[in-house]
Design a protein around this motif. Structure first.
Motif, PDB file in Angstrom:
ATOM      1  N   ARG A 285       0.825  -1.196   0.000  1.00 57.45           N
ATOM      2  CA  ARG A 285       0.000   0.000   0.000  1.00 57.45           C
ATOM      3  C   ARG A 285       0.862   1.249   0.000  1.00 57.45           C
ATOM      4  N   ALA A 286       0.389   2.238  -0.709  1.00 54.79           N
ATOM      5  CA  ALA A 286       0.992   3.569  -0.667  1.00 54.79           C
ATOM      6  C   ALA A 286      -0.088   4.559  -0.263  1.00 54.79           C
ATOM      7  N   TYR A 287       0.193   5.317   0.785  1.00 54.84           N
ATOM      8  CA  TYR A 287      -0.749   6.311   1.296  1.00 54.84           C
ATOM      9  C   TYR A 287      -0.207   7.713   0.995  1.00 54.84           C
ATOM     10  N   LEU A 288      -1.084   8.603   0.623  1.00 58.66           N
ATOM     11  CA  LEU A 288      -0.757  10.016   0.546  1.00 58.66           C
ATOM     12  C   LEU A 288      -1.742  10.743   1.436  1.00 58.66           C
ATOM     13  N   ASN A 289      -1.237  11.304   2.518  1.00 57.85           N
ATOM     14  CA  ASN A 289      -2.072  12.002   3.484  1.00 57.85           C
ATOM     15  C   ASN A 289      -1.787  13.495   3.389  1.00 57.85           C
ATOM     16  N   THR A 290      -2.772  14.249   2.939  1.00 59.01           N
ATOM     17  CA  THR A 290      -2.633  15.697   2.799  1.00 59.01           C
ATOM     18  C   THR A 290      -3.522  16.375   3.822  1.00 59.01           C
ATOM     19  N   GLN A 291      -2.926  17.175   4.682  1.00 56.24           N
ATOM     20  CA  GLN A 291      -3.665  17.828   5.757  1.00 56.24           C
ATOM     21  C   GLN A 291      -3.567  19.348   5.614  1.00 56.24           C
ATOM     22  N   ASP A 292      -4.690  19.976   5.756  1.00 54.65           N
ATOM     23  CA  ASP A 292      -4.749  21.430   5.877  1.00 54.65           C
ATOM     24  C   ASP A 292      -5.359  21.746   7.224  1.00 54.65           C
ATOM     25  N   GLN A 293      -4.639  22.501   8.004  1.00 54.58           N
ATOM     26  CA  GLN A 293      -5.029  22.741   9.386  1.00 54.58           C
ATOM     27  C   GLN A 293      -4.885  24.226   9.694  1.00 54.58           C
ATOM     28  N   TRP A 294      -5.894  24.794  10.304  1.00 53.42           N
ATOM     29  CA  TRP A 294      -5.742  26.151  10.828  1.00 53.42           C
ATOM     30  C   TRP A 294      -6.482  26.262  12.154  1.00 53.42           C
ATOM     31  N   GLY A 295      -5.996  27.124  12.992  1.00 59.64           N
ATOM     32  CA  GLY A 295      -6.627  27.342  14.277  1.00 59.64           C
ATOM     33  C   GLY A 295      -6.299  28.724  14.791  1.00 59.64           C
ATOM     34  N   GLY A 296      -7.219  29.275  15.545  1.00 63.56           N
ATOM     35  CA  GLY A 296      -7.009  30.606  16.095  1.00 63.56           C
ATOM     36  C   GLY A 296      -7.613  30.717  17.475  1.00 63.56           C
ATOM     37  N   SER A 297      -7.083  31.632  18.250  1.00 66.03           N
ATOM     38  CA  SER A 297      -7.637  31.890  19.568  1.00 66.03           C
ATOM     39  C   SER A 297      -7.830  33.388  19.749  1.00 66.03           C
ATOM     40  N   LEU A 298      -8.843  33.746  20.525  1.00 63.56           N
ATOM     41  CA  LEU A 298      -9.137  35.135  20.880  1.00 63.56           C
ATOM     42  C   LEU A 298      -9.382  35.174  22.369  1.00 63.56           C
ATOM     43  N   SER A 299      -8.788  36.156  23.028  1.00 63.39           N
ATOM     44  CA  SER A 299      -9.006  36.331  24.455  1.00 63.39           C
ATOM     45  C   SER A 299      -9.211  37.806  24.750  1.00 63.39           C
ATOM     46  N   LEU A 300     -10.312  38.104  25.431  1.00 63.83           N
ATOM     47  CA  LEU A 300     -10.603  39.448  25.919  1.00 63.83           C
ATOM     48  C   LEU A 300     -10.625  39.391  27.440  1.00 63.83           C
ATOM     49  N   GLN A 301      -9.944  40.341  28.071  1.00 67.05           N
ATOM     50  CA  GLN A 301      -9.791  40.261  29.513  1.00 67.05           C
ATOM     51  C   GLN A 301     -10.009  41.634  30.142  1.00 67.05           C
ATOM     52  N   TYR A 302     -10.783  41.646  31.219  1.00 67.90           N
ATOM     53  CA  TYR A 302     -11.037  42.862  31.994  1.00 67.90           C
ATOM     54  C   TYR A 302     -10.489  42.638  33.393  1.00 67.90           C
ATOM     55  N   ARG A 303      -9.511  43.455  33.792  1.00 62.86           N
ATOM     56  CA  ARG A 303      -8.873  43.277  35.103  1.00 62.86           C
ATOM     57  C   ARG A 303      -8.664  44.652  35.742  1.00 62.86           C
ATOM     58  N   PRO A 304      -9.698  45.160  36.409  1.00 63.21           N
ATOM     59  CA  PRO A 304      -9.566  46.487  37.010  1.00 63.21           C
ATOM     60  C   PRO A 304      -8.676  46.514  38.241  1.00 63.21           C
ATOM     61  N   SER A 305      -8.445  45.347  38.864  1.00 59.81           N
ATOM     62  CA  SER A 305      -7.600  45.305  40.052  1.00 59.81           C
ATOM     63  C   SER A 305      -7.023  43.911  40.182  1.00 59.81           C
ATOM     64  N   ALA A 306      -6.146  43.765  41.149  1.00 58.39           N
ATOM     65  CA  ALA A 306      -5.550  42.449  41.391  1.00 58.39           C
ATOM     66  C   ALA A 306      -6.558  41.483  41.994  1.00 58.39           C
ATOM     67  N   GLU A 307      -7.716  42.024  42.480  1.00 61.09           N
ATOM     68  CA  GLU A 307      -8.714  41.167  43.121  1.00 61.09           C
ATOM     69  C   GLU A 307      -9.829  40.733  42.172  1.00 61.09           C
ATOM     70  N   PHE A 308      -9.866  41.252  40.972  1.00 62.97           N
ATOM     71  CA  PHE A 308     -10.984  40.934  40.082  1.00 62.97           C
ATOM     72  C   PHE A 308     -10.490  40.758  38.646  1.00 62.97           C
ATOM     73  N   SER A 309     -10.950  39.690  38.007  1.00 61.73           N
ATOM     74  CA  SER A 309     -10.597  39.439  36.609  1.00 61.73           C
ATOM     75  C   SER A 309     -11.746  38.717  35.936  1.00 61.73           C
ATOM     76  N   LEU A 310     -12.100  39.180  34.737  1.00 56.33           N
ATOM     77  CA  LEU A 310     -13.133  38.543  33.925  1.00 56.33           C
ATOM     78  C   LEU A 310     -12.564  38.349  32.531  1.00 56.33           C
ATOM     79  N   ALA A 311     -12.676  37.123  32.001  1.00 59.86           N
ATOM     80  CA  ALA A 311     -12.071  36.810  30.710  1.00 59.86           C
ATOM     81  C   ALA A 311     -13.058  36.065  29.827  1.00 59.86           C
ATOM     82  N   PHE A 312     -12.948  36.325  28.534  1.00 59.43           N
ATOM     83  CA  PHE A 312     -13.684  35.563  27.521  1.00 59.43           C
ATOM     84  C   PHE A 312     -12.659  34.969  26.566  1.00 59.43           C
TER      85      PHE A 312
END
Length: 921
Positions: A285-312
């Motif tokens: 057997r001869a295999y030819l495996n062709t892969q196209d891959q993409w990925g992304g990340s997004l992060s939004l962060q609200y940190r008004p003080s060292a005691e509070f943090s909210l992230a998406f």
């Protein structure tokens, strides 16, 4: 204060346990409460891009964590020789990967099967469309991942689900960096067999302004990999021929007596005939495996003080792979054939099991096949989550909610041309071969296109939707009680998850005339457009053996046989849906006290898990009035279970540099959603149905571990631990019934016969089994012992496993459980100075049982070791050049049935050389 371990060119892949399932992704806050021995109180860590510095920080995390932890460094944005996330994880002590066509695909921990490992991203159970608990890591681009932890001693607050361990992955957030950060990388990767060079691009941008921050990252890559293989050379019991009616059975019996001196007393006695073996199928057997891959990340962060943090956080990506397989195969066990001459047989190798193996045989009517197979896999994955961290003077609140989902489409086709003729098939040193026999009607199977006739163009289409929702709230109260000063904190929480899998499936075969088309049935392959194997797949001649043959390309097959308006319809009877809802409640406490001069930290608690399952689909009802055939009927069921899972982690600092750890817990791994489904899969060549089982229960484990860690200074570490697990309710396939009067058809639509099919289902095996092992870790910078070796060092780990677990063989052959390896180790030698870094890594996984053929014969994957190299040179503070080599020694993947002299597989996937440029702005 604790910052996550990120930097300009490096990240720490750390195996930590306390609170890591979700707290690792949080921007932790400072507190005036007494500090517990938890990763959330680790001092600020700044990684400068140095491999050695990153190792030092990883060792520091290990030392400050309650419970067992291990650390390893992988660099971000194209600076480590890994093809995907799975291969990045294999450097962690006790972690190995399963490879497919030379690419890491699934992760196993401590040699245990991959389905015993639980995976989450940003605190959410990860969907990949597999339907199992194991995750197909090859869909994830490693560049978008910032930190990975492998958890081996759970706490009550950690989500249950990993008997072997839990892999917790986190993506980056803007406040992980100081100010603006922009990084880009580009590389080209060359495969030595396909001779293709593939591009890969990565980008990360992060900035903060006041209380707000934003981060985006993106990676895209193409991978073109060719694999040449000899495979499919499995055992087949001579029951196949001996139980046949007419001359096929009597001739097999006579030839066996004449040429091998084996006298069969009762051809209908499978207990006797199943121990006489011949080759099932030999394929080049001869295999030819062709892969196209993409990925992304997004992060939004609200940190008004060292005691509070909210992230998406958002993580999205797509993984597309097309695998072309071109197969010249000889099916020795064809329904027309039987034994003609036995040239060589073996009564000694497997004599302990009363087995005779026919090593070299001529057959009367081998089914020679030219198969052009195409598998298209498209997976879209996405994950969205939000996380809150809020603290006061003596308390901390953590909450998260999110969704993880994947949609997978599998489009499969197989163009089948067949030639029936006498031939001779035998084992070779690495696999098997089929050659012309002495029979005058025998053919050269590789160079007789006029002898092959069109039989079918088989297609199937499968669509899977995998959705997972989760919400969790967690409250910690820090204490300072005069009456009980050792009790430093208590923690309570609840988590709710909702997981579901929905599957549609259908198959359609073109066996003759299609709408508006001519009749292809029995048309010679020579009348189609043929292409030499060295042109069907890039890279030239077949590399395993000195062979050349021509067959139909998948592109030609798709254009020719998929007529206008063609589609593969879904079959209602193949639909199923499974949902699982889990409510978890937990409570735990932290204690800190001294026993004489020894400081001791204890974390103890319990987790209550309540699970509800709904499975719906179809089962098969036999047609009335005794007629053959079955009609699907809808069916559904509800079930569930609950369990209390205690846990305990203890750390004692015996000296300033010697730490004793101990841990004990109960945990579980739930059955795969696929196994819970109402479904029936038919294997007509094996005369069997495989059903799901909605009544499956989890596999449970009781476990404990004890270890010593000696810290050497300058980031050095020597560690040893012993672990023990008692595992109960292992899921395995079992014979649960039989279905009579099943009509089996040939590919051309003619009736092969009416048979009784066995029915197999996954069940929870009765009893419990023990697994124990030793894990060794050594991180040694040589310069602290000998000044001229400054910059050199070693990072190594070794895991040895001992198990009373056994696989199931109907013949009583001793068999370890599928997927379990006794020995694994990783060794990395490194050198670095201010501008230059170099690493050489060797990763090894010992042999393990990959499957049990016909529920009788264990099929082994041989031990596999791979050498990877990496070197980088920093031209300026902003520009770095990287050179990487993967599998530089060009190792082959091998397998065998029961004994290495009976090989089943020999695959070459080649070396991969990467040259990249990294820029920081």
């Amino acid at each position: 204060m604790k910052n996550r371990i990120l930097g300009t060119t490096a990240l720490v892949v750390a195996a930590v346990s306390p609170f890591a399932a979700f707290a690792q992704t949080a921007d932790q806050v400072s507190t005036q409460a007494p500090a517990q021995a938890d990763v959330s109180q680790v001092d600020e860590i700044i990684v400068t891009g140095s491999y050695r510095r990153s190792l030092e920080e990883a060792v520091d995390i290990k030392r400050k964590t309650v419970g067992f932890s291990d650390s390893i460094v992988a660099t971000d944005v194209a600076n480590f020789p890994e093809q995907n996330l799975a291969e990045a994880l294999q450097r962690i002590p006790g972690v190995t990967i399963e490879r497919n066509r030379g690419l890491g695909q699934r992760v196993s921990v401590r040699g245990l099967p991959s389905e015993f490992t639980f995976v989450s991203i940003n605190g959410l159970a990860t969907a990949s469309g597999s339907g199992g608990r194991d995750v197909e890591f090859d869909i994830f681009a490693s560049e978008i991942i910032q930190q990975v932890t492998v958890q081996k001693s759970p706490r009550a607050a950690d989500e249950e689900g990993g008997i072997a361990g839990s892999v917790n992955i986190s993506t980056a957030r803007p406040f992980d960096y100081e100010g603006r950060r922009v990084v880009a990388a580009a590389e080209g990767a060359y495969n030595s067999i396909s001779e293709k060079t593939d591009p890969k691009l990565s980008f990360l941008a992060s900035d903060t302004w006041g209380d707000w921050g934003a981060l985006v990252s993106f990676s895209t890559a193409r991978r073109t990999n060719r694999t040449d293989s000899e495979s499919g050379i499995n055992f087949r019991p001579l029951t196949r021929f001996l139980s046949a009616s007419g001359t096929r059975g009597t001739q097999a019996q006579a030839v066996l007596a004449r040429d091998a001196g084996v006298i069969v007393q009762n051809r209908a006695n499978a207990a006797e005939t199943d121990r006489i073996i011949f080759q099932d199928k030999v394929g080049d057997r001869a295999y030819l495996n062709t892969q196209d891959q993409w990925g992304g990340s997004l992060s939004l962060q609200y940190r008004p003080s060292a005691e509070f943090s909210l992230a998406f956080d958002a993580l999205i990506g797509r993984y597309e792979t097309t695998e072309d397989q071109y197969d010249a195969a000889a099916y020795s066990a064809s329904s027309r054939s039987t034994l003609e001459t036995i040239h060589e047989y073996d009564k000694t190798t497997l004599a302990d099991y009363g087995m005779v193996v026919l090593r070299d045989v001529s057959y009367t009517a081998t089914q020679h096949e030219m198969l052009s197979k195409e598998q298209i896999n498209e997976t879209d994955y996405r994950q969205f989550g939000t996380e809150l961290n809020w603290s006061g003077d003596s308390w901390k609140l953590h909450a998260l909610a999110g969704y993880s989902g994947a949609e997978k489409t599998l489009d499969y086709s197989n163009l089948k041309h067949v030639a029936y003729a006498p031939s001779r098939t035998r084992w070779t040193a690495d696999g098997g071969e089929t050659i012309q026999s002495a029979n005058s009607a025998s053919i050269d199977m590789y160079n007789s296109p006029q002898s092959y006739l069109f039989e079918a163009y088989e297609t199937s289409l499968e669509q899977i939707t995998d959705d997972k929702y989760a919400a969790q709230i967690d409250f910690t109260k820090y204490l300072g009680l005069d009456v009980f000063p050792a009790l430093t904190s208590v923690q309570f929480g609840a988590r709710y998850t909702d997981k579901s899998k929905e599957r549609q499936y259908g198959a359609l075969n073109i066996q003759g005339t299609g709408p508006g088309r001519v009749d292809y049935l029995n048309r010679p392959m020579s009348q189609s457009e043929l292409t030499p194997i060295g042109e069907l797949v890039p890279g030239g001649a077949f590399s395993i053996r000195d062979l050349n043959w021509s067959q139909v390309s998948n592109d030609y097959a798709r254009r020719t046989f998929r007529y206008d308006g063609f589609s593969t319809p879904f079959t209602p009877g193949d639909y199923y849906e499974v949902s699982e809802k889990v409510l978890s409640l937990y409570a735990m406490a932290d204690l800190n006290f001294d026993i004489g001069p020894v400081p001791v930290s204890v974390n103890g608690g319990a987790r209550y898990v309540d699970t509800a399952i709904t499975s719906s689909g179809y089962h098969q009802i036999q047609n009335p009035n005794g007629t053959t055939g079955f009609t699907p009927a809808p069916i559904s069921s509800d079930g569930g279970y609950d369990k209390v899972l205690p846990s305990l982690n203890v750390t004692a600092e015996l000296t300033d540099s010697l730490v004793l750890r101990a841990a004990a817990s109960e945990t579980l791994i739930r059955p795969a959603l696929t196994d819970l489904a109402y479904k029936r899969t038919a294997s007509f060549n094996s005369f069997r149905f495989t059903d799901g089982n909605p009544n499956l229960k989890p596999t449970y484990a009781k476990q404990w571990e004890v270890g010593l860690e000696q810290y050497l200074g300058d980031g050095g570490l020597l560690a040893v631990s012993y672990f023990w697990k008692e595992i109960e309710g292992v899921v395995r396939q079992a014979l649960t019934g039989a279905v009579p009067n099943v009509t089996k058809y040939n590919a051309n639509g003619t009736i092969d016969g009416v048979y009784t099919f066995d029915v197999y289902q996954p069940i929870n095996e009765a009893g419990s089994y023990e697994v124990s092992g030793v894990e060794l870790v050594a991180v040694v910078p040589f310069g602290q012992f000998y000044a001229p070796l400054e910059g050199f060092g070693i990072n190594a780990n070794y895991t040895v496993l001992d198990s009373s677990l056994t696989g199931t063989s109907k013949l009583g052959i001793p068999t370890p459980p599928v997927g379990l390896a006794d020995n694994t180790y990783n060794v990395t030698l490194f050198y670095e100075n201010a501008r230059f870094q170099a690493r050489a890594s060797y990763n090894f996984k010992d042999k393990y049982v990959e499957a049990i053929g016909y529920e009788m014969y264990p099929i082994w994957r041989e031990g596999y070791g791979q050498v990877d190299l990496s070197a980088s040179y920093r031209v300026t503070d902003a520009i770095q050049i990287n050179l990487e080599g993967i599998n530089v020694t060009d190792e082959a993947t091998k397998g065998y049935t029961m004994d290495p002299s009976f090989p089943t597989m020999y695959e070459m996937s080649g070396r991969r050389i990467n040259l990249g440029l990294r820029m920081e702005f």
